[in-house]
Design a protein around this motif. Structure first.
Motif, mmCIF file in Angstrom:
data_model
loop_
_atom_site.group_PDB
_atom_site.id
_atom_site.type_symbol
_atom_site.label_atom_id
_atom_site.label_comp_id
_atom_site.label_asym_id
_atom_site.label_seq_id
_atom_site.Cartn_x
_atom_site.Cartn_y
_atom_site.Cartn_z
ATOM 1 N N ARG A 1 0.856 -1.205 0.100
ATOM 2 C CA ARG A 1 -0.151 0.000 -0.080
ATOM 3 C C ARG A 1 0.872 1.308 -0.004
ATOM 4 O O ARG A 1 1.759 1.629 1.036
ATOM 5 C CB ARG A 1 -0.953 0.047 1.223
ATOM 6 N N VAL A 2 0.895 2.162 -1.193
ATOM 7 C CA VAL A 2 1.717 3.423 -1.071
ATOM 8 C C VAL A 2 0.618 4.575 -0.694
ATOM 9 O O VAL A 2 -0.190 4.944 -1.175
ATOM 10 C CB VAL A 2 1.673 3.460 -2.578
ATOM 11 N N SER A 3 1.289 5.079 0.620
ATOM 12 C CA SER A 3 0.316 6.167 1.134
ATOM 13 C C SER A 3 1.278 7.072 2.049
ATOM 14 O O SER A 3 2.203 6.598 2.310
ATOM 15 C CB SER A 3 -0.756 5.402 1.995
ATOM 16 N N GLU A 4 0.703 8.116 2.142
ATOM 17 C CA GLU A 4 1.269 9.150 3.296
ATOM 18 C C GLU A 4 0.770 8.795 4.688
ATOM 19 O O GLU A 4 1.342 9.379 5.677
ATOM 20 C CB GLU A 4 1.075 10.642 2.914
ATOM 21 N N ALA B 1 -0.052 -0.115 -4.800
ATOM 22 C CA ALA B 1 -1.396 0.330 -4.892
ATOM 23 C C ALA B 1 -1.660 1.497 -4.214
ATOM 24 O O ALA B 1 -1.481 1.876 -3.221
ATOM 25 C CB ALA B 1 -2.376 -0.813 -4.638
ATOM 26 N N VAL B 2 -2.156 2.588 -4.946
ATOM 27 C CA VAL B 2 -2.487 4.153 -4.365
ATOM 28 C C VAL B 2 -4.007 4.102 -4.344
ATOM 29 O O VAL B 2 -4.427 4.334 -5.318
ATOM 30 C CB VAL B 2 -2.008 5.025 -5.151
ATOM 31 N N ALA C 1 -3.172 13.209 -4.292
ATOM 32 C CA ALA C 1 -2.027 13.961 -4.677
ATOM 33 C C ALA C 1 -1.052 12.854 -5.495
ATOM 34 O O ALA C 1 -0.483 13.245 -6.410
ATOM 35 C CB ALA C 1 -1.336 14.480 -3.551
ATOM 36 N N TYR C 2 -0.852 11.637 -5.176
ATOM 37 C CA TYR C 2 0.013 10.888 -5.664
ATOM 38 C C TYR C 2 -0.439 10.684 -7.371
ATOM 39 O O TYR C 2 0.216 10.735 -8.081
ATOM 40 C CB TYR C 2 0.010 9.549 -5.235
ATOM 41 N N ALA C 3 -1.796 10.324 -7.310
ATOM 42 C CA ALA C 3 -2.300 9.882 -8.564
ATOM 43 C C ALA C 3 -2.140 11.317 -9.557
ATOM 44 O O ALA C 3 -1.616 11.282 -10.593
ATOM 45 C CB ALA C 3 -3.626 9.731 -8.581
ATOM 46 N N GLN C 4 -2.303 12.387 -9.046
ATOM 47 C CA GLN C 4 -2.073 13.651 -9.839
ATOM 48 C C GLN C 4 -0.947 14.159 -10.369
ATOM 49 O O GLN C 4 -0.764 14.727 -11.297
ATOM 50 C CB GLN C 4 -2.779 14.847 -9.046
ATOM 51 N N PHE D 1 -3.347 3.060 -9.774
ATOM 52 C CA PHE D 1 -4.029 4.073 -9.119
ATOM 53 C C PHE D 1 -5.412 3.677 -8.974
ATOM 54 O O PHE D 1 -6.113 3.408 -10.100
ATOM 55 C CB PHE D 1 -3.893 5.442 -9.604
ATOM 56 N N TYR D 2 -6.296 3.654 -8.023
ATOM 57 C CA TYR D 2 -7.589 3.448 -8.056
ATOM 58 C C TYR D 2 -8.323 4.033 -6.709
ATOM 59 O O TYR D 2 -7.948 4.663 -5.836
ATOM 60 C CB TYR D 2 -7.706 1.561 -7.726
ATOM 61 N N GLU D 3 -9.838 3.801 -6.759
ATOM 62 C CA GLU D 3 -10.518 4.233 -5.612
ATOM 63 C C GLU D 3 -11.085 3.122 -5.076
ATOM 64 O O GLU D 3 -11.940 2.246 -5.827
ATOM 65 C CB GLU D 3 -11.637 5.067 -5.950
#
Length: 347
Positions: A57-60, A118-119, A126-129, A83-85
């Motif tokens: 999991r890629v996250s802040e 996975a983001v 912001a990562y996806a943008q 990148f997903y939701e």
């Protein structure tokens, strides 16, 4: 200070001008930064179940199973990023197939050079943008050395023709990341069953670090391959995936049979053991197809990754010098000629 306290202090002071900080605060920030850098982890530091799925999991967010994007790039050269939701998972067949295909391909690439992340844009939009229009999610990108690899039109067409198809995704990754056309081009280790398969593996590499376990022993199989990945990712065993070049744009049969420098091979089952010149539960190094080291036991009946790591490390330690001597003796992979069709070939 607890880790959470150090992180909190660091996050509050890092954005302020250094000259405006009290001395104690600036020192605290430096200590926090140093400790954070020391505990930064790569995929090999995650639990075994995460490594088997090969998706982190890629996250802040501060969570046990999270890694920041910058850390992911710093600790892994080849990255496949989704990148997903999560709110969309299972609600739209086309989008769900892309997400499922990503996870299936990543599972096939466990223990390889490619690490998947996975983001979830619900938390980390912001990562996806940085890379995509969030409205187009789910989407995935391929990253090499921290930089996205440009996708080609033919890739886009094949991916869209079969959304989420695992084999298409794996082809996409191999084609973008390496000039090696073999199916295991991105793998660090491979498993073989049968004497001929093992002999073929020995011919495929100048140096082979081999082990032998029962086919039904899934734990030992994973432990061997996890240890091999750790040795490569740490730099103890040098192994690189060369990127495609203009000269390798047309991949022919010659490239398919080119001998590679080094590989990890795990022999499975009684037939493979008979052809491997190894006993079950042991490892040894082969150079030029011949065993060069004494057998080293891989550990107990169900060896851990740590036990496998020490065994493989002891086998691999004398290999670089011997392999270099072999390459020099053979003229560094010069072409030799033999009779028959397709006579000239790199051996």
């Amino acid at each position: 200070l607890k880790m959470s306290d150090r992180l909190l202090c660091f996050r509050h002071v890092v954005g302020a001008p250094f000259i405006a900080m009290p001395r104690a605060v600036s020192l605290l920030a430096f200590v926090a930064w140093s400790l954070d850098a020391a505990v930064a982890r790569g995929v090999v530091d995650f639990p075994m179940d995460v490594r088997q799925r090969n998706v982190v999991r890629v996250s802040e967010l501060a969570c046990d199973d999270c890694i920041t994007l910058d850390t992911l790039y710093k600790t892994n050269n080849l990255v496949f990023l989704l990148f997903y939701e999560r709110a969309l998972v299972g609600k739209h067949h086309y989008k769900a197939s892309i997400i499922d295909g990503f996870h299936a391909a990543c599972a096939d690439l466990r223990w390889s050079h490619v690490v998947c992340g996975a983001v979830d844009m619900v938390d980390d939009k912001a990562y996806a943008q940085r890379y995509i229009d969030p409205k187009t999610a789910p989407a995935h990108i391929v990253v090499r050395g921290g930089e996205p690899v440009a996708i080609q039109k033919r890739h886009l067409e094949r991916l869209m023709a079969k959304p989420g198809d695992k084999d298409t995704i794996l082809w996409h990754l191999r084609d973008l990341l390496t000039s090696d056309p073999s199916p295991n081009a991105l793998d660090i280790s491979l498993e073989v069953g049968g004497a001929e398969a093992f002999a073929r593996a020995l011919r495929s590499y100048r140096v082979v670090i081999a082990g032998a376990v029962d086919r039904d022993d899934e734990e030992s199989r994973d432990a061997f391959r996890a240890a091999a990945q750790r040795l490569v990712f740490s730099g103890e065993v040098p192994m690189k995936v060369e990127p495609p070049s203009s000269s390798s744009a047309k991949k022919g049969k010659g490239a398919l049979h080119a001998q590679k420098d080094i590989g990890f091979v795990l022999a499975l089952g009684s037939k493979a053991l008979a052809g491997s010149n190894l006993t079950k539960g042991a490892a040894a190094a082969f150079i030029g197809g011949k065993r060069q080291t004494e057998e080293v036991q891989l550990g107990t009946t169900k060896p851990s990754e740590a036990a496998m790591l020490e065994a493989l490390r002891s086998v691999a330690r004398p290999v670089p010098q011997a392999g270099a001597a072999l390459a020099a003796g053979e003229g560094g992979g010069k072409k030799r000629t033999r009779k028959g069709k397709g006579a000239t070939k790199e051996l």
